[in-house]
Design an enzyme around this catalytic site. Structure first.
Site, PDB file in Angstrom:
ATOM      1  CG  ASP A   1      -2.042   1.235   0.914  1.00  0.00           C
ATOM      2  OD1 ASP A   1      -2.249   1.657   0.094  1.00  0.00           O
ATOM      3  OD2 ASP A   1      -2.869   0.741   1.694  1.00  0.00           O
TER       4      ASP A   1
HETATM    5  C1  BGC Z   1      -5.003   3.491   0.669  1.00  0.00           C
HETATM    6  C2  BGC Z   1      -5.118   2.734  -0.806  1.00  0.00           C
HETATM    7  C3  BGC Z   1      -4.738   3.322  -1.832  1.00  0.00           C
HETATM    8  C4  BGC Z   1      -3.507   3.679  -2.006  1.00  0.00           C
HETATM    9  C5  BGC Z   1      -2.971   4.659  -3.537  1.00  0.00           C
HETATM   10  C6  BGC Z   1      -3.631   4.346   0.342  1.00  0.00           C
HETATM   11  O1  BGC Z   1      -3.339   5.507   0.809  1.00  0.00           O
HETATM   12  O2  BGC Z   1      -5.241   2.457   1.139  1.00  0.00           O
HETATM   13  O3  BGC Z   1      -6.302   1.753  -1.274  1.00  0.00           O
HETATM   14  O4  BGC Z   1      -5.375   2.339  -3.306  1.00  0.00           O
HETATM   15  O5  BGC Z   1      -3.697   4.825  -1.266  1.00  0.00           O
HETATM   16  O6  BGC Z   1      -3.985   6.136  -3.884  1.00  0.00           O
END
Ligand code: BGC
Length: 761
Positions: free
Chosen positions: A232
Site C-alpha cells: 500500500d
Molecule cells: C490506500 C490504497 C490506495 C493507495 C493509493 C492508500 O492510502 O490505502 O487503497 O490504493 O493509497 O492511492
C-alpha cells in the site's frame, strides 16, 4: 516465450537496475530500463472508477484526475449479489484503464466489515467472506479480460482506519482462515489478480509488508498467486526484510533510499541475489503482460468508452439499491400529483466516498433533473434542499422551507444519509447517527405529510430511530454517477429493486460483537470476537437487528419450494447439489436473490449458527417459476481446526437453509456428512475418557474404565442429578487422573504410555 525473454533480461540487468525496478519512479509510475527496452508503466486507483492524475499526485483523492465513470462503490456493488454484473463493471473499468494507458487499477478491496464504524466500509464488499470473495472474482476477471491488471487489497486484516498505518492486528489463525482470508483466497484462486496490495498494518506483530507467512507461505505457495505483491502507498518498513518475505514492489518512489538498501544487502552477502531476481521476474512479467496488451489490442477512444460506460453505471446502480421497508406498497410512486423532493442530495447527490477512491465522474445525474425528465407534465416536482450538504448543523430556515413544500405536496421523498465528514477513508465513525440536519427533516416532514419515502445515500449502516414514522426506505449506498436516473426509475416503478444487504444493520452499535475491541488502543487491536463477525455474531447472541444480512424487498413477491438435495448422506469430498424452485407470485417482473446457508448441527468446536455458502440471483416474470441449482463442496462444511491447523469436516448432520435473508429462512433440509477419521490428532496424558470412548481400538478399554469408576462412585440411592453429575465428571477425567483415582487398578503408568502409543500410532 515470455519466461525466456524475462530471464534473459534479468541476466543483462545490473544489480542497481534490478533493485531500482523494485520501487516506483514516482507516485504512480514504475521505473523502466530504457537501454533494455523495459517501459515505464502506470498503476492507479481504484476500485470503482479510475483515478488517473496527470499532475498533483496524492493518495488521498484530493487533486484532480481525468474524467472516468464512477460506478457504485463496493458496498453497493455487493448489494447486487450479482457475479455477472460485477464482471461487466470490471470489464468497463478495464476498458477505461486501458483507454487511459494505465496497466493496473488498484482494487478491488475485500476487507471484511468487522465493525460498522470503519470509515472505509463503503469501499469494501461485505461482512461475509464468501460474498466478498465471489464479488471480487467477478470484478477481477472483468477488469483483466481487458488485458490490464487489478490490485486485490488490503492484504490482510485491515479493518479500520484508526491507526491504519501502524496498528498491530492481533487475530488467531482460525479467525483469519475463516473470516479475514477467504475472500483473498477465493479471488487469488479463481481470478489471479495481477497484483495483491499488502496492508499498512501489522498482523500479529509483523508488518503485512514483511510478513513471510502471509506473503509467501500462504499467498504464493498455498494459494498459488502468480502475480506480484505491491505495498500500500508507503507501507514499507524494512525494505530488505520485505523483499525476503515476498514483497516485490514498493510504491510510491522511495527516492532511491530503499533501492540502495537492497544493493547494499546483496553486496554484503546479507541477502541472496536470487531473492532479488525472483522479485524482478514477477515485476517484469507484469510489465510485459501489459506491453502485450498494447501490442495486440486496438487503441480505445476515451470519449466513446465513457459514453458507453455511463449506461453500465446506470444498469449497475439499478441492481445495487436495497428496498429496506415498503409498508402497504408505498412504493412505487404513481406518476401524478405534486411530489416534494426534499433534501440537498436530490440535487447534489452523495454518490461516492472520500479518500483514494474518489474520482472525477465523466457525468453526473441528479435525481431532481432525472425526475423532471421522466415525469414531464404528468406530475409536478417541488424541491427544497432542507439542509446545507456541506454542514451537519440544522438550518431552521431551510427546514421551514422544506415543511412548506411538504404541505403543498401530495407526497414527499426525503433524500438524506451520510456526508463526507461523517464517513471517509482516513478516519472511522464514532456513532451510527446521521447529521442532525437530516434526521430533523425526517421528524418534521413525516409529521406534516405521512406519505413520505426516505432515500438513503450512505456507505455503511446507520441507525434509524425514525423508522416507524415512514412507510418506505430505499437504501442506495453510494450509487455512482448514474445514481439520479436509477433512483427515479426505481421510485416510480420503471424498474424493480432487487438488491439485498451485504451486511447487517444493527439496532445499536453496542450489539456488534467487536464493540469492546474497536478500534483498540493506539498500538494494538485484538479481534477477540473471533469468527463471530456480522450476522455470525448477531445470530449467536440471538439479537434483534434493524435489518438483517441478506435483507431486501421487491415490488413483487417470491415463493420458495421443493428444496432438494442430491443425497441424504455424502462423504466429505463428494460435494452436494442443492435445488430449489422460486416462483414470482406477484404482478410485476422482478429479481430474487436466494441465499444458501449451512449449519453444522453438532461440532467439537464452537461454530456459527449458519454460514453463507452459496447464492444465486434469478429474474422472473409474474407467475414464472424456475429451479435454481447450487453446488456445495467440502469447504462448505469445513472449519479451520485451531490445533490441527487445517480445514476439517466432522461427521454428522448438517442443515441446508435456503433463505430470502439470513433471518428469513424459507426451506431447510438435512444431509449427513461422513468425514474420514482424523489420523493426526495427538493424544496426551490430558486426553479425556470421553474423547476416546468411541475410538476403534482403545474405545472398549475407555468404556470399561468409565463403567468401573461409575460403579465405584455410585450409591444405590443416588438421585438423578447426582448420577448426571458423576457421569459427566467421569467422561471429563483425563487419562493421567484415572491412575490415581483407580489406584492403578485399571491403568498404571506403563499401560498409560502404551495406550498413548496405540492412540498416536
Ligand atoms: C490506500 C490504497 C490506495 C493507495 C493509493 C492508500 O492510502 O490505502 O487503497 O490504493 O493509497 O492511492
Amino acid at each position: 516465450m515470455m519466461k525466456e525473454k524475462i530471464e534473459k533480461l534479468i541476466s543483462e540487468m545490473t544489480l542497481e537496475e534490478k533493485a531500482g525496478l523494485c520501487s516506483g519512479k514516482d507516485f504512480w509510475n514504475l521505473k523502466g530500463v530504457e537501454r533494455l527496452g523495459v517501459p515505464e508503466v502506470m498503476v492507479t486507483d481504484g476500485p470503482h472508477g479510475l483515478r488517473k492524475q496527470r499532475e498533483g499526485a496524492d493518495h488521498l483523492g484530493l487533486n484532480a484526475s481525468v474524467p472516468a465513470t464512477c460506478f457504485p462503490s463496493g458496498a453497493g456493488l455487493a448489494a447486487s449479489w450479482d457475479r455477472e454484473l460485477l464482471g461487466e463493471v470490471g470489464k468497463a473499468l478495464g476498458r477505461e484503464t486501458r483507454a487511459y494507458d494505465v496497466a493496473v487499477i488498484l482494487g478491488p478491496g475485500v476487507n471484511i466489515k468487522r465493525n460498522p464504524l470503519c470509515g472505509r466500509n463503503f469501499e469494501y464488499f461485505s461482512e461475509d467472506p464468501y460474498l466478498a470473495g465471489e464479488m471480487a472474482v467477478g470484478h477481477i476477471n472483468g477488469v483483466q479480460s481487458e488485458g490490464v491488471g487489478t490490485s486485490l487489497k488490503h492484504f490482510a486484516a485491515n479493518n479500520q482506519e484508526a491507526n491504519r498505518m501502524s496498528v498491530d492486528t492481533v487475530v488467531d489463525e482460525r479467525t483469519l482462515r475463516e473470516i479475514y482470508l477467504p475472500a483473498f483466497e477465493t479471488a487469488v484462486k479463481k481470478a489471479q489478480p495481477w497484483t495483491v496490495m499488502c496492508a499498512y498494518n501489522k498482523l500479529n506483530g509483523t508488518y503485512a509488508s514483511e510478513h513471510k507467512w502471509l506473503l509467501t507461505d500462504i499467498l504464493k505457495e498455498e494459494w498459488g498467486h502468480e502475480g506480484l505483491v505491491v505495498t500500500d502507498w508507503g507501507a514499507i518498513n524494512e525494505r530488505v526484510d520485505a523483499l525476503e518475505a515476498g514483497l516485490e514492489l514498493e510504491m510510491p518512489a522511495s527516492s532511491g533510499i530503499n533501492d540502495a538498501k537492497i544493493v547494499a544487502a546483496v553486496k554484503a552477502g546479507e541477502m541472496d541475489e536470487a531473492v532479488l531476481d525472483r522479485s524482478v521476474y514477477r515485476i517484469l512479467h507484469m510489465i510485459f503482460k501489459y506491453v502485450k496488451t498494447k501490442e495486440e489490442r486496438e487503441a480505445l477512444d476515451v470519449e466513446k468508452v465513457l459514453a458507453e460506460d455511463h449506461e453500465v453505471a446506470m444498469k449497475t446502480a439499478l441492481e445495487t439499491f436495497v428496498l429496506l421497508k415498503n409498508e402497504e406498497n408505498q412504493l412505487p410512486l404513481k406518476k401524478e400529483g405534486t411530489i416534494a423532493f426534499i433534501g440537498a442530495f436530490a440535487e447534489k447527490p452523495r454518490y461516492q466516498g472520500g479518500g483514494s477512491s474518489h474520482i472525477n465522474p465523466s457525468r453526473m445525474d441528479s435525481a431532481l433533473t432525472e425526475a423532471r425528465n421522466l415525469l414531464g407534465d404528468s406530475a409536478e416536482i417541488l424541491y427544497a434542499p432542507g439542509y446545507d450538504p456541506a454542514s451537519s448543523d440544522v438550518d431552521e430556515a431551510l427546514i421551514e422551507e422544506a415543511k412548506e413544500a411538504a404541505r403543498k405536496a401530495d407526497k414527499a421523498v426525503l433524500f438524506i444519509g451520510l456526508t463526507d465528514s461523517f464517513e471517509s477513508e482516513g478516519f472511522d465513525r464514532t456513532h451510527l447517527g446521521i447529521p442532525e440536519s437530516h434526521s430533523r427533516l425526517v421528524e418534521e416532514i413525516s409529521a406534516i405529510n405521512p406519505d413520505v419515502t426516505v432515500v438513503l445515500s450512505n456507505g455503511s449502516p446507520i441507525e434509524m430511530p425514525w423508522l416507524n414514522k415512514v412507510p418506505a426506505v430505499l437504501e442506495t449506498y453510494l450509487g455512482g454517477q448514474a445514481w439520479g436516473g436509477a433512483v427515479v426509475r426505481l421510485l416510480f416503478g420503471d424498474a424493480n429493486p432487487s438488491g439485498k444487504l451485504p451486511e447487517t444493520f444493527p439496532l445499536r452499535l453496542q450489539d456488534n460483537t467487536s464493540h469492546l475491541n474497536f478500534p483498540g488502543d493506539e498500538n494494538t487491536v485484538e479481534y477477540r470476537e473471533g469468527i463471530f463477525v456480522g450476522y455470525r455474531g448477531h445470530d449467536a447472541l440471538e439479537q434483534e437487528v434493524l435489518f438483517p444480512f441478506g435483507h431486501g424487498l421487491s415490488y413483487t413477491s417470491f415463493e420458495y419450494s421443493d428444496l432438494k438435495l442430491s443425497a441424504s448422506e455424502i462423504d466429505e469430498n463428494d460435494g452436494l447439489k442443492v435445488e430449489l424452485t422460486v416462483t414470482n407470485t406477484g404482478s410485476v417482473a422482478g429479481k430474487e436473490i436466494v441465499q444458501i446457508y449451512v449449519r453444522d448441527e453438532e461440532s467439537s468446536v464452537q461454530r456459527p449458527v449458519k454460514e453463507l455458502k452459496q447464492f444465486g440471483k434469478v429474474e422472473l416474470q409474474p407467475g414464472e417459476s424456475r429451479t435454481l441449482s447450487f453446488e456445495l463442496d467440502r469447504r462448505s462444511f469445513a472449519f479451520w481446526h485451531p490445533r490441527l491447523s487445517g480445514w476439517r469436516v466432522e461427521s454428522g448432520d448438517f442443515t441446508i437453509l435456503a433463505g430470502a435473508s439470513s433471518r428469513d429462512i424459507r426451506q431447510t433440509a438435512t444431509v449427513r456428512v461422513n468425514a474420514a477419521p482424523w489420523t493426526d490428532v495427538v493424544y496426551q496424558r490430558s486426553t479425556r475418557l470421553g474423547q476416546i470412548k468411541d475410538h476403534p481400538v482403545v474405545g472398549e478399554k475407555a468404556k470399561e474404565m468409565i463403567s468401573f469408576m461409575s460403579a465405584q462412585f455410585s450409591a444405590p440411592d443416588m438421585e438423578e442429578a447426582e448420577r448426571l453429575m458423576m457421569e459427566s465428571m467421569i467422561a471429563e477425567m483425563p487419562l493421567k487422573s484415572v491412575i490415581s483415582f483407580t489406584a492403578g487398578q485399571l491403568l498404571n503408568e506403563e499401560q498409560l504410555v502404551q495406550m498413548l502409543e496405540t492412540l498416536n500410532s
